[in-house]
Design an enzyme around this catalytic site. Structure first.
Site, PDB file in Angstrom:
ATOM      1  N   HIS A  99      32.545   7.104  14.569  1.00  8.50           N
ATOM      2  CA  HIS A  99      31.621   6.973  15.705  1.00  8.50           C
ATOM      3  C   HIS A  99      30.748   5.740  15.516  1.00  8.50           C
ATOM      4  O   HIS A  99      30.310   5.443  14.386  1.00  8.50           O
ATOM      5  CB  HIS A  99      30.727   8.201  15.819  1.00  8.50           C
ATOM      6  CG  HIS A  99      31.476   9.494  15.860  1.00  8.50           C
ATOM      7  ND1 HIS A  99      32.410   9.784  16.824  1.00  8.50           N
ATOM      8  CD2 HIS A  99      31.430  10.580  15.041  1.00  8.50           C
ATOM      9  CE1 HIS A  99      32.913  10.988  16.605  1.00  8.50           C
ATOM     10  NE2 HIS A  99      32.335  11.489  15.529  1.00  8.50           N
ATOM     11  N   GLU A 116      26.022  12.845  12.967  1.00  9.78           N
ATOM     12  CA  GLU A 116      26.207  14.289  13.117  1.00  9.78           C
ATOM     13  C   GLU A 116      26.136  14.994  11.769  1.00  9.78           C
ATOM     14  O   GLU A 116      26.164  14.353  10.714  1.00  9.78           O
ATOM     15  CB  GLU A 116      27.558  14.577  13.772  1.00  9.78           C
ATOM     16  CG  GLU A 116      28.739  14.058  12.973  1.00  9.78           C
ATOM     17  CD  GLU A 116      30.042  14.070  13.764  1.00  9.78           C
ATOM     18  OE1 GLU A 116      30.087  14.655  14.856  1.00  9.78           O
ATOM     19  OE2 GLU A 116      31.017  13.471  13.280  1.00  9.78           O
ATOM     20  N   HIS A 174      35.990   9.937   9.225  1.00 14.78           N
ATOM     21  CA  HIS A 174      35.977  11.360   8.905  1.00 14.78           C
ATOM     22  C   HIS A 174      36.987  12.105   9.764  1.00 14.78           C
ATOM     23  O   HIS A 174      37.494  11.574  10.758  1.00 14.78           O
ATOM     24  CB  HIS A 174      34.584  11.955   9.140  1.00 14.78           C
ATOM     25  CG  HIS A 174      34.130  11.873  10.567  1.00 14.78           C
ATOM     26  ND1 HIS A 174      33.577  10.740  11.103  1.00 14.78           N
ATOM     27  CD2 HIS A 174      34.172  12.779  11.581  1.00 14.78           C
ATOM     28  CE1 HIS A 174      33.280  10.942  12.371  1.00 14.78           C
ATOM     29  NE2 HIS A 174      33.639  12.178  12.693  1.00 14.78           N
ATOM     30  N   ARG A 194      39.463   6.869  17.604  1.00 16.24           N
ATOM     31  CA  ARG A 194      40.543   7.387  16.765  1.00 16.24           C
ATOM     32  C   ARG A 194      41.292   6.250  16.104  1.00 16.24           C
ATOM     33  O   ARG A 194      41.604   5.241  16.748  1.00 16.24           O
ATOM     34  CB  ARG A 194      41.526   8.220  17.595  1.00 16.24           C
ATOM     35  CG  ARG A 194      41.027   9.586  17.994  1.00 16.24           C
ATOM     36  CD  ARG A 194      42.163  10.449  18.547  1.00 16.24           C
ATOM     37  NE  ARG A 194      42.695   9.915  19.785  1.00 16.24           N
ATOM     38  CZ  ARG A 194      42.271  10.265  21.004  1.00 16.24           C
ATOM     39  NH1 ARG A 194      41.298  11.150  21.127  1.00 16.24           N
ATOM     40  NH2 ARG A 194      42.819   9.732  22.068  1.00 16.24           N
TER      41      ARG A 194
END
Length: 617
Positions: A99, A116, A174, A194
């Site tokens: 991200h 996150e 991740h 991705r």
């Protein structure tokens, strides 16, 4: 109504399972339920209110109706609702992904980036996830391994079990592995790049898209050292603070908490059942339920057995405020700390003949460059304040009209938000200068300050109870355009006899030119008068008398503690101040029997506008 039970939006991504429906009671008819967005104001998947008068409406509709005060003062620095909370059921491996941070995401995607945290609710015996790299790799190797499908060889595979916590900063590569159930608290964003997807085919019969170039631009390619500094919290960062609650129903079966005005609270029930009550309202809960308590809700109580995550928003660590002072000729940009100290600044040409969008873009880019130069991340900035000449609609962030920079109906806050992903506030530039002096300059000991700026024109700002006084929130005060001589000299506003037509540097030069036939800068005018030039003495005496009339008028209306003079003429100091004090003694209502304000010279100079603008946040 402060205690809300939420109903989520559901997502059916191809890697998902069905446990959230089977075990957690989520209402869903499909075969695959990959995610439920439990606390969300994101348009891609809002959460809905299940109880009370707002039942059936989205959480965002509730906030719009009740006001952003429901989120708390710590949330004022966020342009949008700050977080998004999910349950994730990974029956299969998720794609390898990354991200972006706020700056990259806003510039390229038009929304926030994503940091996150994951709380592992359940995991199979062989379950693992990917978290960063085993070793540092170059950008070239990263790109090559993506092309050759060998990326997994250099990723750090982490075995997990129930109760594990991972904090994933933006830029960290991740992926959640199969057979893992996770609670995720994240920034309010839905951006994922991705880089590897196991060759899977989407519903359209094609391989799912990869986002290689964007991932190369944002990925941190060094191993991640797990940060333990969140103690005593489960996770703690500028975007969210997460705490764990455990009630076993026997020894520990009741907990009292408190929701202050600083932040709302989100309570996500991972397991158990019982009741939660607040301000006379009682709701039952079971595992999988999600609750929202508005800021200022006060004491709440949870009874029963539960595992729960409680999320709040804390104050930003070492916050920095951005201040921008736009002028007709030049624009000043500065970074200001919580003590109103100017950390760094620079000046650029305004180029007022250019379109507003170009000027705003250049200012935004220069701000970003200044932050980079100073090693300050955008995440450290709580907001940006902008001072601009002319008629300003503070509430809506719009410059209605500015003749100095040829702007009309410019949505300044909205446009600047394209470059700075933080709250933007705007105000009249003279008001900002007054606010700067009130918080950090000559008026820092006073709550009620009036500043009059004597420059090309006559500007002014009024600070009452420490805040800018601007009536209905448009334009601010126009001290320079009070009439002091009926039918007098023409003013730039189209009227006659305004204070600006007599007390500005422009007016002083006009009077000098009429008397001696040539221009003189203000300092030479005052110097000549002091040295005995009778003609210049007469001009200076009239100038001070006209200025004094304006000051007395303002003092009689607002009764401030302090009057400050700024601008190029204010450097004359006591030459101005002494006769003006005498005029206040004679002209102010009540004279010395009342409480006359002090009159002094502003001390911050060109920094006043920057610091004042920064203080709008």
């Amino acid at each position: 109504m402060c205690l809300l039970k939420l109903k989520p939006s559901c997502k059916d991504y191809i890697w998902g399972g069905h446990r959230l429906a089977e075990e957690y009671g989520k209402e869903y008819d499909g075969e695959v339920l990959a995610e439920t967005w439990e606390l969300s104001c994101h348009p891609d998947g809002p959460s809905y209110i299940a109880n009370g008068k707002y039942a059936g409406q989205t959480l965002q509709q509730y906030i719009d109706a009740e006001g952003k005060e429901m989120l708390g003062t710590n949330c004022r620095r966020f342009r949008d609702f700050p977080i998004l909370t999910k349950f994730i059921d990974a029956r299969d491996n998720l794609s390898i992904q990354v991200h972006p941070d706020n700056r990259y995401a806003l510039k390229n995607e038009g929304q926030y980036g994503k940091t996150e945290m994951w709380y592992v609710m359940d995991a199979g015996k062989e379950a693992y996830l990917y978290y960063g790299f085993k070793k540092e790799i170059s950008k070239e190797e990263f790109a090559r391994r993506i092309r050759e499908d060998t990326l997994l060889e250099v990723l750090n595979a982490v075995p997990v079990q129930k109760g594990d916590v991972l904090f994933i900063e933006s830029g960290t590569i991740h992926a959640i592995g199969k057979d893992i159930l996770i609670a995720e608290i994240q920034q309010n964003s839905n951006i994922t790049y991705r880089v590897y997807d196991y060759g899977r085919i989407g519903r359209d019969g094609k391989k799912r898209d990869l986002h290689i170039e964007k991932a190369l631009a944002v990925t941190n390619r060094v191993p991640i050292v797990k940060d333990k500094r969140s103690y005593p919290h489960v996770a703690d960062c500028d975007y969210f603070t997460v705490d764990k609650l455990n009630l076993d129903g026997n020894v520990m079966k009741k907990m009292e908490g408190s929701v202050s005005d600083l932040s709302f609270a989100s309570i996500l029930m991972l397991d158990g059942e019982g009741i939660i009550y607040n301000q006379g309202e009682t709701l039952e809960f079971k595992k999988g339920d999600s609750f929202f308590l508005a800021a200022g809700s006060g004491t709440y109580t949870i009874e029963g057995s539960c595992d729960a995550l409680i999320t709040t928003i804390r104050a930003k660590a070492a916050p920095v405020h951005i201040g921008v002072d736009i002028g007709g000729a030049e624009t000043k940009i500065g970074l200001v700390d919580i003590h109103q100290k100017l950390l760094a600044s620079e000046v650029m040409e305004t180029n007022a003949n250019h379109p507003a969008e170009e000027i705003i873009r250049e200012i935004g880019q220069r701000v970003l460059k200044l932050l980079d130069t100073q090693g300050i991340s955008m995440d450290q900035c709580v907001g940006a304040g902008i001072g601009v000449p002319g008629t300003v609609d503070r509430k809506n962030g719009i410059v209605r009209y500015s003749n100095n920079i040829c702007w009309e109906q410019v949505e300044l806050a909205k446009e600047m938000g394209k470059y700075l992903p933080i709250p933007i506030r705007i105000a009249n530039d003279a008001d900002c200068a007054a606010l700067g002096e009130a918080v950090a300059g000559a008026g820092r000991e006073c709550q009620d300050v009036i500043m009059i700026t004597l420059g090309t024109g006559v500007g002014g700002g009024i600070i009452l109870d420490g805040e800018i006084y601007d009536g209905k929130g448009i334009s601010g005060s126009e001290i320079g355009h009070m009439v002091i001589v009926e039918g007098g000299e023409p003013c730039t506003c189209g009227r006659k006899g305004c204070l600006e037509a007599y007390a500005s540097a422009t007016a002083l030069n006009r009077d000098v030119k009429r008397a001696i036939g040539r221009d003189l800068p203000p300092e030479e005018v005052f110097e000549g008068a002091e040295n005995g030039d009778a003609g210049l003495q007469k001009i200076v005496e009239l100038y001070i008398r006209r200025l004094g009339v304006g000051i007395v008028n303002v003092v009689n209306i607002f009764r401030p503690q302090l009057v400050l003079l700024g601008g190029c003429i204010s450097v004359q100091g006591e030459t101005l101040l002494s006769p003006l004090r005498e005029m206040m003694k004679e002209g102010c209502f009540g004279r010395e029997k009342g409480q006359l304000p002090e009159i002094e010279t502003a001390t911050l100079g060109k920094e006043a506008g920057i610091i004042g603008a920064a203080s709008l946040i």
